[in-house]
Design an enzyme around this catalytic site. Structure first.
Site: not given
Ligand code: IMP
Length: 417
Positions: A19, A22, A46-47, A237
């Site tokens: 977040d 980017k 998510g964007h 991420q």
């Molecule tokens: P998962 O990727 O859904 O398994 O989540 C694992 C961890 O990564 C959690 O703390 C999510 O909030 C974090 N996370 C996954 N994708 C994102 C992203 O695009 N932005 C911020 N945090 C993310």
């Protein structure tokens, strides 16, 4: 000049816990690159994209997808939830943007099914129960996005996962049989009722639309590169969420560094010309896990409100805090950042003083307490804001070449070296 100097293959990589914003630098750079490629992750990202004046949150298509005519690659290391991808394509189509003919989806990318989301939920609930998982406190979850990311990557590692190539190549009846065979075990393991008919209907719809777009994207990228085309790699991420280098177990399930991006796309390190690290002027984290510079209470709440720090994918309030120089230096070393994109500097405008941490050592820099919103040249910044940026540049030994001063496209300082 700066943009030309980035070279043929540039990657944009999150330096914190995601977040960082980017999407904006990708949007700015997309115009100057020929091919836009996303390597890994899935609909956990998510964007926000504004299409025909309406805001949409996209999860799979990269932020660069709005640039007409630019080929888009979804790489090998991605995990793709089919209805989500179809929905994103549909939203763009309705707005008059036909992304399909320029979409190149890797045959090796894995498919995320709805049952993966169910498994994600079951595992997260178990983590939240009173028996601790290794590396975390009792009852502490990871706070996953529950988009099925971990279970889909787990099946990839088990080597039982379905890939996009199976969608294109497998006989549909054989696909169905294999799906039932796979899920009979999963449903027993996790005590689930899997909605196979719905899942398979989703597969049929995706096959009909996407079959011709599934290809060997690695070969495609190599051919484009040999034709002197430039490639923009859009990281997903961020570094501290990397499964190998992040704050395990509070990480995602993919490799989020630039090395992961190259692996995910099948590109050799030697062709990389620039790596732009993206970091907020402060820091946020969504989900559980360590965050040593977090500011709980009213001051953190004020940062959250000013920065609009709510998850794009889940709407969860993000935890807010100050910069950690040691974390940024770690991300820079790991990825070999060549440039820094400092985002949301204007969110700090109201602060009287701004703490920065280097491990446990706190340094307090004076705030500027005037608006930087929308400024586009470094010299226009208040002296204390210039000093803040220069302090980071010096400590990180990295030029802050791009500095965000607001959410709008134009609200960005581009700083020549
Ligand atoms: P998962 O990727 O859904 O398994 O989540 C694992 C961890 O990564 C959690 O703390 C999510 O909030 C974090 N996370 C996954 N994708 C994102 C992203 O695009 N932005 C911020 N945090 C993310």
């Amino acid at each position: 000049m700066l943009l030309q100097n980035l070279g043929k293959v540039t990657a944009v990589i999150g330096a914190q816990w995601g977040d960082e914003g980017k999407g904006k630098i990708v949007d700015l750079l997309s115009e100057h690159f020929d091919v836009i490629a996303r390597a890994s992750g899935g609909a956990n990202a998510g964007h926000t994209i504004v299409v025909s004046g309406k805001k949409h949150v996209f999860h799979l298509l990269p932020s660069g997808c709005l640039h007409e005519g630019k080929p888009i690659v979804l790489g090998n290391a991605m995990v793709i939830h089919l209805p989500t991808l179809l929905e994103e394509i549909k939203i763009l189509k309705e707005a008059g943007i036909d992304v399909l003919p320029r979409l190149h989806i890797s045959h090796a990318a894995h498919i995320v099914f709805d049952y993966h989301k169910m498994v994600d939920g079951v595992i997260e609930e178990r983590r939240l129960s009173d028996t601790a998982i290794p590396g975390s406190a009792k009852g502490e979850g990871i706070g996953t996005t529950r988009r099925g990311i971990g279970p889909a990557y787990a099946e990839k590692a088990y080597r039982t996962g379905f890939r996009m190539g199976d969608l294109a190549m497998m006989d549909p009846d054989e696909f169905k049989r294999a799906f039932h065979h796979n899920t009979s075990l999963v449903s027993k393991m996790f005590d689930l009722r899997i909605t196979a008919d719905q899942e398979l209907a989703n597969v049929d719809a995706a096959r009909a639309l996407l079959k011709k777009r599934i290809t060997d994207t690695t070969t495609y990228l190599h051919i484009e590169y040999s034709k002197n085309k430039t490639i923009l790699i859009e990281g997903a991420q961020a570094t501290l969420l990397d499964i190998d280098h992040g704050t395990y177990p509070h990480v995602t399930s993919s490799q989020t560094t630039v090395m992961g991006a190259l692996q995910g796309l099948g590109l050799p390190p030697k062709i990389l010309t620039s790596v732009i690290g993206v970091a907020k002027a402060y820091c946020t984290r969504v989900g559980g896990g360590p965050f040593e510079t977090e500011v709980p209470g009213p001051r953190g709440d004020a940062l959250r409100e000013r920065g609009g720090e709510y998850g794009a994918t889940t709407g969860r309030p993000r935890r807010c805090g100050w910069l950690s120089l040691s974390d940024l230096a770690f991300a820079s070393r790991l990825n070999g950042f060549t440039h820094l994109n400092l985002t949301k500097l204007d969110v700090l405008d109201a602060e009287k003083d701004i703490p920065i941490f280097d491990r446990a050592k706190e340094t307090i820099l004076p705030g500027w307490q005037e608006s930087t919103r929308g400024l586009t040249s470094f010299e226009e910044l208040p002296q204390n804001a210039q000093d803040y940026v220069e302090y980071l540049e010096k400590k990180l030994n990295l030029p802050a070449s791009f500095i965000g001063t607001g959410p709008g496209r134009e609200e960005m300082i581009t700083k020549e070296e």
